[in-house]
Design an enzyme around this catalytic site. Sequence first.
Site, short mmCIF file in Angstrom:
data_model
loop_
_atom_site.label_atom_id
_atom_site.label_comp_id
_atom_site.label_asym_id
_atom_site.label_seq_id
_atom_site.Cartn_x
_atom_site.Cartn_y
_atom_site.Cartn_z
N HIS A 1 0.82 -1.23 0.00
CA HIS A 1 0.00 0.00 0.00
C HIS A 1 0.85 1.27 0.00
CE1 HIS A 1 -3.62 -2.28 0.54
NE2 HIS A 1 -3.30 -2.73 1.74
N ASP B 1 -2.90 -10.86 -2.01
CA ASP B 1 -3.42 -10.30 -0.76
C ASP B 1 -4.88 -9.88 -1.03
OD1 ASP B 1 -2.17 -8.73 1.93
OD2 ASP B 1 -3.96 -7.78 1.08
N HIS C 1 -6.42 -7.31 -0.20
CA HIS C 1 -6.55 -5.88 -0.49
C HIS C 1 -5.82 -5.54 -1.79
CE1 HIS C 1 -6.86 -6.27 3.97
NE2 HIS C 1 -7.92 -5.51 3.74
N ASP D 1 -4.72 -12.70 3.96
CA ASP D 1 -5.99 -12.18 4.48
C ASP D 1 -7.17 -12.48 3.57
OD1 ASP D 1 -4.84 -10.51 2.63
OD2 ASP D 1 -4.73 -8.75 3.94
#
Length: 265
Positions: free
Chosen positions: A84, A121, A123, A208
């Site tokens: 990120h 991931d 996200h 996740d």
Amino acid sequence: MQAVEATPIERELILSVHTPRYLDLLDKLSGLDRTVRLDNDTYANPWSYEIARLSAGGTIRAVDAVASGTVNTALGAVRPPGHHAMPDHGMGFCLLGNIALAARYAQQQYGLRRILIVDYDVHHGNGTEAIFYGDPSVLFISTHQQGIYPGTGAINDTGVGKGVGFNINVPLMGGHGDASYAAIFEQIVWPAAIRFEPELILVSAGFDAHWDDPLAGIHLSLSGYAHLTRELVHMANQLCGGKIAFIVEGGYNLDVLSEGVANIA
Ligand code: ZN
């Protein structure tokens, strides 16, 4: 397994991805005696920059191990995560863009021209996307749950300028699991990778997307994750002499995270 010690990444190399102004800010935080918040979920204490430099540096050592031919497969068991982190600010627990820095390093140090980054991931890897959005030398493919943090990763965000077609987002509604991911790898990731002919594969390995993760609603199982790992290793064997490095990103059920990472190893 061979253990490789992480060494702090050099400022010069960090500047291949991040702005001097942001690095000055991180430097300043190291001199404070308290924890500060860079945004709602990204905090930094006086040691954070040093640890982030080790995390990115460990990722660089993983690339060294693979690109130099010492090993085929490497695992960067690093914290904090990186996907990120934007060029000019930290986001979502990430301070430095570990995997983006590793890709830039592989290009500069080993002259690699085409690097595939797969981000499974849950996200969207918005930082990695932003860094290579106009760059056809890095193909970025992200599978992620739509509607959760950070809110980016639309299917029609495919790149800009020369980078058009080298950014592939696969946003998914909650509830998708092993069968969906296996199909996505077979029908999207494999053909794109074959067409791109990568010289190195880097993986943003976040755990996740597991069904028991507290932050998201994708239903991958550990077996489903292991299948994706096998596919990626198979992809590296077929396309780039087996050269692949998995870099740990998110994962908030710690049992799942440890089992998932162990399955890669
Ligand atoms: Zn995540």
